[in-house]
Every structure is written in C-alpha cells, then in structure tokens.
Design a protein around this motif. Structure first.
Motif, PDB file in Angstrom:
ATOM      1  N   TRP A 147       0.846  -1.185   0.000  1.00  0.00           N
ATOM      2  CA  TRP A 147       0.000   0.000   0.000  1.00  0.00           C
ATOM      3  C   TRP A 147       0.878   1.229   0.000  1.00  0.00           C
TER       4      TRP A 147
ATOM      5  N   THR B 286       1.558   4.962   1.717  1.00  0.00           N
ATOM      6  CA  THR B 286       1.324   5.796   2.896  1.00  0.00           C
ATOM      7  C   THR B 286       1.662   7.221   2.476  1.00  0.00           C
TER       8      THR B 286
ATOM      9  N   CYS C   1      -2.060   8.875   5.621  1.00  0.00           N
ATOM     10  CA  CYS C   1      -3.158   7.958   5.297  1.00  0.00           C
ATOM     11  C   CYS C   1      -2.611   6.817   4.443  1.00  0.00           C
ATOM     12  N   CYS C   2      -3.284   5.694   4.500  1.00  0.00           N
ATOM     13  CA  CYS C   2      -2.918   4.511   3.719  1.00  0.00           C
ATOM     14  C   CYS C   2      -3.960   4.299   2.633  1.00  0.00           C
ATOM     15  N   SER C   3      -3.491   4.035   1.422  1.00  0.00           N
ATOM     16  CA  SER C   3      -4.397   3.804   0.301  1.00  0.00           C
ATOM     17  C   SER C   3      -3.659   3.015  -0.774  1.00  0.00           C
ATOM     18  N   GLU C   4      -4.326   2.825  -1.905  1.00  0.00           N
ATOM     19  CA  GLU C   4      -3.749   2.108  -3.047  1.00  0.00           C
ATOM     20  C   GLU C   4      -3.278   0.710  -2.638  1.00  0.00           C
TER      21      GLU C   4
ATOM     22  N   ARG D 215     -10.881  -4.205  -1.237  1.00  0.00           N
ATOM     23  CA  ARG D 215     -11.931  -3.181  -1.101  1.00  0.00           C
ATOM     24  C   ARG D 215     -12.197  -2.874   0.378  1.00  0.00           C
TER      25      ARG D 215
ATOM     26  N   GLU E  67      -9.411  -0.608   1.648  1.00  0.00           N
ATOM     27  CA  GLU E  67      -9.591   0.768   1.177  1.00  0.00           C
ATOM     28  C   GLU E  67     -10.673   1.486   1.981  1.00  0.00           C
TER      29      GLU E  67
ATOM     30  N   ALA F 239      -9.768   4.440   4.723  1.00  0.00           N
ATOM     31  CA  ALA F 239     -10.033   5.725   4.056  1.00  0.00           C
ATOM     32  C   ALA F 239     -10.107   6.881   5.046  1.00  0.00           C
TER      33      ALA F 239
END
Length: 81
Positions: free
Chosen positions: A7, A9, A17-20, A50, A53, A57
C-alpha cells in the motif's frame, strides 16, 4: 494462493493515510517488511482489498511505523479468520 500486500502511505492534512492497497502473488512471504495473506479465490482477494480501502479511508496516523503496524495487524487478523 499466497499474496504479499502492499500500500501507499501518503501525507494528508490531518496526518498520514494509507491507500492504493494491492496484492502481489508470492512464493516467499515477507512478514518482516510487509504482510503476506492467503486467499482461496481472486474474488476473496479483491473483496479484501476493497475492505482495506474502505476501512483505512478515514484513518489517519502520526507516523509511518504506526500506519504500517496498524495495517499489518488488521490484515493478519483477517488471515486468522
């Protein structure tokens, strides 16, 4: 099949935030620098990505170590179920 989770950061206005989130097939899991999780099907893997995410989020972290440890704990808890 075993997957190595990854992921991004990224900095945000209220903290990191953490995403992808992504899952890469692996034959050699590396739980020291990441998180390895097993999924029975592609649909299960995609559903979990999913969930990651959506869950992360709104989460914000003060440092990358805290972000890493929190995502890792969440993923490993999932793996135990």
């Amino acid at each position: 099949m075993m997957y190595q989770l990854g992921w991004s950061t990224l900095p945000g206005l209220r903290g990191l935030c953490c995403s992808e989130f992504r899952a890469t097939p692996t034959a050699v899991p590396d739980n020291e620098r990441g998180v390895a999780v097993e999924f029975a099907t592609d649909a299960e893997r995609d559903n979990f990505l999913r969930q990651l995410e959506a869950y992360f989020a709104t989460q914000r972290f003060t440092n990358t170590a805290d972000a890493f440890d929190t995502v890792k704990a969440y993923a490993l808890e999932h793996a135990r179920k």
